[in-house]
Design a protein around this motif. Sequence first.
Motif, PDB file in Angstrom:
ATOM      1  N   CYS A  44      75.630  18.064  67.175  1.00 55.12           N
ATOM      2  CA  CYS A  44      76.085  19.583  66.831  1.00 55.12           C
ATOM      3  C   CYS A  44      74.319  20.156  66.725  1.00 55.12           C
ATOM      4  CB  CYS A  44      76.354  19.051  65.941  1.00 55.12           C
ATOM      5  SG  CYS A  44      78.568  18.571  66.070  1.00 55.12           S
ATOM      6  N   VAL A  69      81.321  18.970  58.930  1.00 53.01           N
ATOM      7  CA  VAL A  69      82.107  19.026  60.181  1.00 53.01           C
ATOM      8  C   VAL A  69      83.260  17.901  60.391  1.00 53.01           C
ATOM      9  CG1 VAL A  69      82.045  18.208  62.237  1.00 53.01           C
ATOM     10  CG2 VAL A  69      80.195  19.524  61.637  1.00 53.01           C
ATOM     11  N   THR A  98      78.518  28.290  63.559  1.00 51.29           N
ATOM     12  CA  THR A  98      79.876  27.719  64.127  1.00 51.29           C
ATOM     13  C   THR A  98      79.970  26.634  64.854  1.00 51.29           C
ATOM     14  OG1 THR A  98      80.722  29.563  63.853  1.00 51.29           O
ATOM     15  CG2 THR A  98      82.098  28.265  64.718  1.00 51.29           C
ATOM     16  N   SER A 100      81.173  23.193  67.649  1.00 54.79           N
ATOM     17  CA  SER A 100      82.262  22.476  68.054  1.00 54.79           C
ATOM     18  C   SER A 100      82.084  22.042  69.325  1.00 54.79           C
ATOM     19  CB  SER A 100      83.467  23.120  68.634  1.00 54.79           C
ATOM     20  OG  SER A 100      83.175  24.187  70.044  1.00 54.79           O
ATOM     21  N   SER A 102      83.554  19.127  72.495  1.00 59.30           N
ATOM     22  CA  SER A 102      84.824  18.669  72.763  1.00 59.30           C
ATOM     23  C   SER A 102      84.337  17.943  74.192  1.00 59.30           C
ATOM     24  CB  SER A 102      85.236  19.872  73.818  1.00 59.30           C
ATOM     25  OG  SER A 102      83.961  21.043  74.352  1.00 59.30           O
ATOM     26  N   LEU A 107      88.894  19.496  71.629  1.00 58.91           N
ATOM     27  CA  LEU A 107      88.844  19.779  70.862  1.00 58.91           C
ATOM     28  C   LEU A 107      88.123  18.217  69.845  1.00 58.91           C
ATOM     29  CD1 LEU A 107      86.786  21.484  69.100  1.00 58.91           C
ATOM     30  CD2 LEU A 107      89.034  21.987  67.683  1.00 58.91           C
ATOM     31  N   ALA A 110      84.389  20.375  65.024  1.00 59.85           N
ATOM     32  CA  ALA A 110      84.770  21.586  64.968  1.00 59.85           C
ATOM     33  C   ALA A 110      84.357  22.210  62.926  1.00 59.85           C
ATOM     34  CB  ALA A 110      85.900  22.414  65.071  1.00 59.85           C
ATOM     35  N   LYS A 112      80.643  24.085  60.422  1.00 57.39           N
ATOM     36  CA  LYS A 112      79.640  24.497  60.499  1.00 57.39           C
ATOM     37  C   LYS A 112      78.386  23.816  59.952  1.00 57.39           C
ATOM     38  CE  LYS A 112      81.810  28.921  59.626  1.00 57.39           C
ATOM     39  NZ  LYS A 112      82.080  29.858  60.123  1.00 57.39           N
TER      40      LYS A 112
END
Length: 131
Positions: A44, A69, A98, A100, A102, A107, A110, A112
């Motif tokens: 991320c 997260v 933001t 996410s 996958s 998903l 998810a 921040k």
Amino acid sequence: MPFATFETGLRGTAVLTVTESDTARALGSGDVEVLGTPRLIALCEAATINAIAGVLDEATSSVGMRIRVDHLQPTAVGEVVTAEASLEQVDGRRLTFTVSVSDRGGLVAAGKVTRALVDRAKFMDKCCSPA
């Protein structure tokens, strides 16, 4: 030192094929052979860095300061995961994304990620200067 101007909506991605070294067992965050949360968070962060890579000048860097997260689903070794980040808010030196993650099943995570813009030299002086 003034920092570059950032517009919301900047996007970045990071892709990973999960290996044994990415698992919770290998990272010490669990005892199962699936994508470990520490590696997922690093992915991320990589997506957020990629989102702003073309905007930062040589003297400026960004550092992670807050991560929220939810890791929702497991991902097996050999699967490909993609992290996506979108710059949602700019508050002075703070950039909130933001994020996410996958895989082919949908998903995986998810949340921040907030990064702070720093003067690279001053930041390194804070932690790495002889006392």
